[in-house]
Enzyme design. Structure first.
Site, PDB file in Angstrom:
ATOM      1  N   GLY A  44       3.756  -0.031  -1.602  1.00  0.00           N
ATOM      2  CA  GLY A  44       3.592  -0.424  -2.993  1.00  0.00           C
ATOM      3  C   GLY A  44       4.778  -0.029  -3.840  1.00  0.00           C
TER       4      GLY A  44
ATOM      5  N   HIS B 174       0.838  -1.195   0.000  1.00  0.00           N
ATOM      6  CA  HIS B 174       0.000   0.000   0.000  1.00  0.00           C
ATOM      7  C   HIS B 174       0.871   1.242   0.000  1.00  0.00           C
ATOM      8  CE1 HIS B 174      -2.211   3.204   2.440  1.00  0.00           C
ATOM      9  NE2 HIS B 174      -2.859   3.145   1.287  1.00  0.00           N
ATOM     10  N   SER B 175       0.562   2.199  -0.863  1.00  0.00           N
ATOM     11  CA  SER B 175       1.219   3.508  -0.883  1.00  0.00           C
ATOM     12  C   SER B 175       2.737   3.340  -0.990  1.00  0.00           C
ATOM     13  CB  SER B 175       0.814   4.289   0.373  1.00  0.00           C
ATOM     14  OG  SER B 175       1.211   5.627   0.296  1.00  0.00           O
ATOM     15  N   MET B 176       3.504   3.854  -0.026  1.00  0.00           N
ATOM     16  CA  MET B 176       4.957   3.701  -0.070  1.00  0.00           C
ATOM     17  C   MET B 176       5.361   2.237  -0.106  1.00  0.00           C
ATOM     18  SD  MET B 176       7.855   5.185   2.531  1.00  0.00           S
ATOM     19  CE  MET B 176       7.638   3.912   3.776  1.00  0.00           C
TER      20      MET B 176
END
Length: 297
Positions: A104, A100-102
């Site tokens: 990812g 997720h997010s960073m």
């Protein structure tokens, strides 16, 4: 398994933490949280997918129960190296990764560096490229130094209770149920000797160091990813739509899923939809269970 086991490994002299959800004979699945978050952010998803996978979720350096780096060493490449150490330590082969997010971004960079080591890749609102031109290096250096000075002078937020910290989280994401906010806060704060609670994450991660990868570097890594890849994006996210930005063209095999009524924290905002998509994409066989009400409320 209602609670995961705490595990630790070492990377660049740091003692890093991850949780292990058991089921060691199943295919490995690694869940990587985003910035200023922690590994227990994945609990609802981990409990659902645990019958089909051997799930491990790390606390990135400077997050959760992992040690803080000394000297502001929080680059993407440092986090990718930490992931390689975890993979070796846990003896993971052909793992699926969800980030997720960073997290990812870390997963994308790892899969692009070692395309043969990732079986499937899912990125929740973490694929984006900056369209802005990099500032002159002197300006980047000056900005970074100013950021470090400000963080050093920053007065940490303190809370009298976990419930108070949970309320702060709820102001950042209005979709969090009270139970989920309390769960995230309970694993996201640490009680000090003064009796007050503080966030576990290191504020120095907020600094944008001048030794960052370029958009061309990211695109080059993405083009090397060999496994099936799913990019998920919430239509209320503050990040741009990856498909509209033309990012799919950088991947050999990638599909896009847009989730209505979700912001940046897709797995909190629309847990049901995210779980259904993960089951389909990761090709699970077990039947869905009732999501733990202690987390979702």
């Amino acid at each position: 398994m209602t609670e995961p086991a705490d595990r630790f490994y070492e990377s660049q002299g740091l003692r890093l933490h991850y949780v292990d959800w058991g089921n060691v004979s199943a295919p490995p699945l690694v869940l990587i949280h985003g910035g200023l978050d922690h590994c227990r952010s994945w609990d609802a998803i981990a409990r659902e997918l645990q019958p089909d996978f051997h799930i491990m979720a790390p606390d990135l350096r400077g997050h959760g129960d992992s040690e803080w780096a000394k000297g502001s060493s929080y680059s993407l490449t440092d986090n990718v190296y930490d992931l390689t150490r975890l993979m070796r330590f846990a003896e993971l082969q052909d793992a699926a990764i969800v980030g997720h997010s960073m997290g990812g971004m870390v997963a994308l960079a790892y899969a692009g560096t070692y395309p043969e080591k990732v079986s499937r890749l899912v990125v929740l609102d973490g694929a984006f490229l900056s369209n802005s031109q990099a500032a002159p290096i002197a300006e980047q250096m000056s900005r970074w130094i100013t950021q470090l000075d400000r963080i050093g002078d920053h007065q940490e937020s303190t809370f009298g209770s976990i419930e108070e910290a949970a309320k702060r989280l709820s102001t950042r994401n209005k979709r969090l149920t009270p139970a989920l906010a309390l769960h995230l806060a309970g694993h996201g704060v640490r009680k000090g000797d003064d009796g007050l609670y503080r966030w576990k994450f290191d504020h120095y991660q907020r600094a944008r160091a001048p030794y960052r990868l370029s958009s061309e570097d990211y695109a080059g890594l993405w083009s090397r990813i060999a496994c099936p890849t799913l990019l998920m994006w919430g239509d209320e996210s503050f990040l741009p739509d990856p498909e509209a930005a033309g990012l799919l063209g950088h991947f050999k095999t990638a599909e896009m899923e847009k989730i209505a009524g979700a912001g940046h924290w897709l797995h909190h905002d629309r847990l049901d939809v995210v779980l259904a998509s993960l089951r389909r994409f990761l090709d699970t066989t077990s039947s869905p269970k009732a999501v733990d009400s202690r987390i979702t409320g």
